[in-house]
Design a protein around this motif. Structure first.
Motif, short mmCIF file in Angstrom:
data_model
loop_
_atom_site.label_atom_id
_atom_site.label_comp_id
_atom_site.label_asym_id
_atom_site.label_seq_id
_atom_site.Cartn_x
_atom_site.Cartn_y
_atom_site.Cartn_z
N HIS A 32 11.68 -21.12 0.11
CA HIS A 32 13.12 -20.90 -0.02
C HIS A 32 13.53 -20.86 -1.49
CE1 HIS A 32 17.42 -22.12 0.01
NE2 HIS A 32 17.47 -21.37 1.08
N TYR A 33 13.06 -21.83 -2.27
CA TYR A 33 13.44 -21.90 -3.68
C TYR A 33 12.94 -20.68 -4.44
CZ TYR A 33 13.82 -23.44 -8.50
OH TYR A 33 14.13 -23.52 -9.84
N SER A 34 11.68 -20.30 -4.23
CA SER A 34 11.09 -19.20 -5.00
C SER A 34 11.76 -17.87 -4.68
CB SER A 34 9.59 -19.11 -4.71
OG SER A 34 8.96 -20.30 -5.13
N ALA A 35 12.10 -17.65 -3.42
CA ALA A 35 12.76 -16.40 -3.04
C ALA A 35 14.13 -16.28 -3.69
CB ALA A 35 12.88 -16.33 -1.52
N LEU A 36 14.85 -17.39 -3.75
CA LEU A 36 16.21 -17.35 -4.30
C LEU A 36 16.23 -17.44 -5.83
CD1 LEU A 36 18.23 -19.51 -1.74
CD2 LEU A 36 17.72 -17.07 -1.72
N ASN A 37 15.08 -17.74 -6.43
CA ASN A 37 15.01 -17.85 -7.90
C ASN A 37 13.87 -16.99 -8.45
OD1 ASN A 37 16.96 -20.30 -8.65
ND2 ASN A 37 15.88 -20.82 -6.76
N VAL A 38 13.60 -15.89 -7.78
CA VAL A 38 12.44 -15.06 -8.14
C VAL A 38 12.53 -14.52 -9.56
CG1 VAL A 38 13.46 -12.94 -7.18
CG2 VAL A 38 10.97 -13.17 -7.35
N PHE A 59 11.67 -7.52 -10.32
CA PHE A 59 11.31 -6.50 -9.34
C PHE A 59 12.37 -5.40 -9.32
CE2 PHE A 59 9.21 -10.32 -7.79
CZ PHE A 59 7.94 -9.86 -7.53
N ALA A 60 11.94 -4.20 -8.94
CA ALA A 60 12.89 -3.10 -8.76
C ALA A 60 13.69 -3.34 -7.50
CB ALA A 60 12.14 -1.78 -8.68
N SER A 61 14.90 -2.79 -7.47
CA SER A 61 15.80 -3.04 -6.34
C SER A 61 15.24 -2.56 -5.01
CB SER A 61 17.15 -2.36 -6.59
OG SER A 61 16.98 -0.96 -6.78
N LYS A 68 -10.30 -13.68 -3.36
CA LYS A 68 -10.41 -13.17 -1.99
C LYS A 68 -9.33 -12.13 -1.67
CE LYS A 68 -13.78 -15.97 -0.65
NZ LYS A 68 -15.11 -15.47 -0.22
N ILE A 69 -8.12 -12.37 -2.13
CA ILE A 69 -7.00 -11.48 -1.85
C ILE A 69 -6.85 -10.54 -3.04
CG2 ILE A 69 -4.55 -11.33 -1.25
CD1 ILE A 69 -4.72 -14.21 -0.25
N THR A 70 -7.45 -9.37 -2.94
CA THR A 70 -7.50 -8.44 -4.09
C THR A 70 -6.69 -7.16 -3.87
OG1 THR A 70 -9.54 -7.48 -3.21
CG2 THR A 70 -9.77 -9.31 -4.77
N HIS A 71 -5.89 -7.12 -2.84
CA HIS A 71 -5.05 -5.95 -2.56
C HIS A 71 -4.13 -5.66 -3.75
CE1 HIS A 71 -2.16 -3.35 -0.48
NE2 HIS A 71 -3.00 -3.29 0.55
N LYS A 72 -3.85 -4.39 -3.99
CA LYS A 72 -3.00 -4.01 -5.13
C LYS A 72 -1.59 -4.58 -5.04
CE LYS A 72 -1.42 0.34 -3.05
NZ LYS A 72 -1.29 1.81 -3.22
N ASN A 73 -1.13 -4.92 -3.84
CA ASN A 73 0.22 -5.47 -3.67
C ASN A 73 0.26 -6.99 -3.74
OD1 ASN A 73 1.54 -3.02 -3.47
ND2 ASN A 73 1.35 -2.91 -1.24
N ALA A 74 -0.88 -7.62 -4.00
CA ALA A 74 -0.93 -9.08 -4.11
C ALA A 74 -0.59 -9.51 -5.53
CB ALA A 74 -2.31 -9.58 -3.72
N LEU A 75 0.42 -10.36 -5.66
CA LEU A 75 0.85 -10.87 -6.96
C LEU A 75 0.67 -12.37 -6.97
CD1 LEU A 75 4.25 -8.96 -7.08
CD2 LEU A 75 2.06 -8.17 -8.01
N GLU A 106 2.34 -3.10 3.55
CA GLU A 106 3.76 -2.74 3.64
C GLU A 106 4.64 -3.41 2.59
OE1 GLU A 106 4.91 -0.51 5.73
OE2 GLU A 106 2.96 -0.19 6.69
N HIS A 107 4.16 -4.51 2.00
CA HIS A 107 4.99 -5.30 1.09
C HIS A 107 4.21 -5.76 -0.13
CE1 HIS A 107 6.82 -5.89 5.10
NE2 HIS A 107 7.96 -6.04 4.46
N LEU A 108 4.94 -6.00 -1.20
CA LEU A 108 4.43 -6.84 -2.27
C LEU A 108 4.49 -8.28 -1.76
CD1 LEU A 108 6.42 -5.38 -5.30
CD2 LEU A 108 3.98 -5.05 -4.86
N ILE A 109 3.48 -9.06 -2.04
CA ILE A 109 3.51 -10.48 -1.65
C ILE A 109 3.21 -11.32 -2.88
CG2 ILE A 109 2.57 -12.30 -0.19
CD1 ILE A 109 1.85 -10.27 1.88
N MET A 110 4.09 -12.28 -3.14
CA MET A 110 3.90 -13.18 -4.25
C MET A 110 3.27 -14.47 -3.73
SD MET A 110 6.62 -14.08 -7.27
CE MET A 110 7.43 -15.53 -6.65
N PHE A 111 2.05 -14.76 -4.17
CA PHE A 111 1.32 -15.96 -3.76
C PHE A 111 1.46 -17.02 -4.84
CE2 PHE A 111 -0.80 -12.36 -1.73
CZ PHE A 111 -0.89 -12.78 -0.41
N PHE A 112 1.74 -18.25 -4.46
CA PHE A 112 1.95 -19.31 -5.44
C PHE A 112 1.72 -20.67 -4.79
CE2 PHE A 112 5.84 -18.03 -3.41
CZ PHE A 112 6.46 -19.22 -3.06
#
Length: 255
Positions: A120-126, A132-134, A198-205, A182-188
């Motif tokens: 919740h915190y990370s999504a609202l304070n990304v 990120f682009a709109s 292990k997670i090497t997809h181009k959309n993995a951040l 389908e999405h960018l995913i931010m892992f933290f």
């Protein structure tokens, strides 16, 4: 004649608008963190990430927080505690201290999920971590280390709402592959770095907060206070997700 229905509604509304003062306690990982928040905003905070020394640090941190800021315990409206998942020992210590305070002060106990607070915190304070682009479709994936290649995790949307339940996942090359297409995913979180190979997809951040903190709980605990979503102080237990497995030192087996 007094309209008691209107009177009760007025009292309930007035209570919901009260700016609550809440002590937030986070001990689900190696971080021992406490914060005082009013209306969901930080007043004071103290934390350490030097390891699982919660039994030595937690009560000392709470006492210092109140004493150094000349803040009386009688001003507390509630205590919020991270309920897990995470370290079995850390959760037990945090919940025990929170229960003791609530019982002694006769104030409500609130629980906040460790993964939920981070997501919740990370999504609202990304913007604090990455721009990120709109039009970007992005999800947030907090990870708490559960040893080896396993993590406690869930997915959250850009509004900070959980879209999958909290689970214990063993990470491999196919983990989150459908969502990553389908999405960018931010892992933290403290379990994310070990998953990078292990997670090497181009959309993995791999970005965002690396550790838990009591300040991540504040908006959620304030919201629960206003909704009167309290726990039973006598019977509340942490959310361990997995059973605790005690290990026996090898030298004892040799005797």
């Amino acid at each position: 004649m007094v309209n008691f229905q209107c009177f009760n509604y007025f009292c309930t509304t007035l209570l919901s608008l009260t700016m609550a003062v809440i002590l937030n306690i986070e001990t689900s990982t190696e971080v021992c963190s406490v914060s005082l928040a009013k209306d969901g905003e930080t007043m004071f905070r103290k934390e350490s990430d030097e390891g699982l020394n919660h039994s030595q640090l937690l009560t000392v941190f709470i006492e210092e927080l109140f004493k150094k800021n000349n803040f009386g315990f009688d001003r507390l409206d509630a205590v919020a505690v991270s309920k897990g998942p995470g370290s079995y020992t850390g959760l037990r210590i945090g919940v025990s201290v929170a229960k003791g305070l609530c019982y002694g002060l006769k104030i409500p106990l609130i629980s906040v999920g460790s993964i939920e607070a981070m997501g919740h915190y990370s999504a609202l304070n990304v913007s604090d971590y990455r721009q990120f682009a709109s039009g970007d479709k992005i999800l947030f994936c907090p990870m708490i280390d559960a040893r080896r290649m396993e993590v406690y995790t869930a997915l959250f949307n850009a509004s900070g709402e959980a879209i999958t339940p909290v689970t214990a996942e063993i990470i491999d090359g196919n983990s989150f592959s459908e969502q990553l297409d389908e999405h960018l995913i931010m892992f933290f979180g403290n379990g994310a770095e070990k998953c990078r190979s292990k997670i090497t997809h181009k959309n993995a951040l791999f970005d965002g907060p690396a550790k838990t903190s009591a300040r991540f709980m504040q908006k959620l605990s304030e919201n629960k206070y206003n909704k009167r979503e309290f726990e039973n102080v006598a019977y509340f237990e942490p959310f361990y997700l997995k059973d605790f497995v005690a290990t026996i030192p090898k030298n004892k087996l040799l005797k």
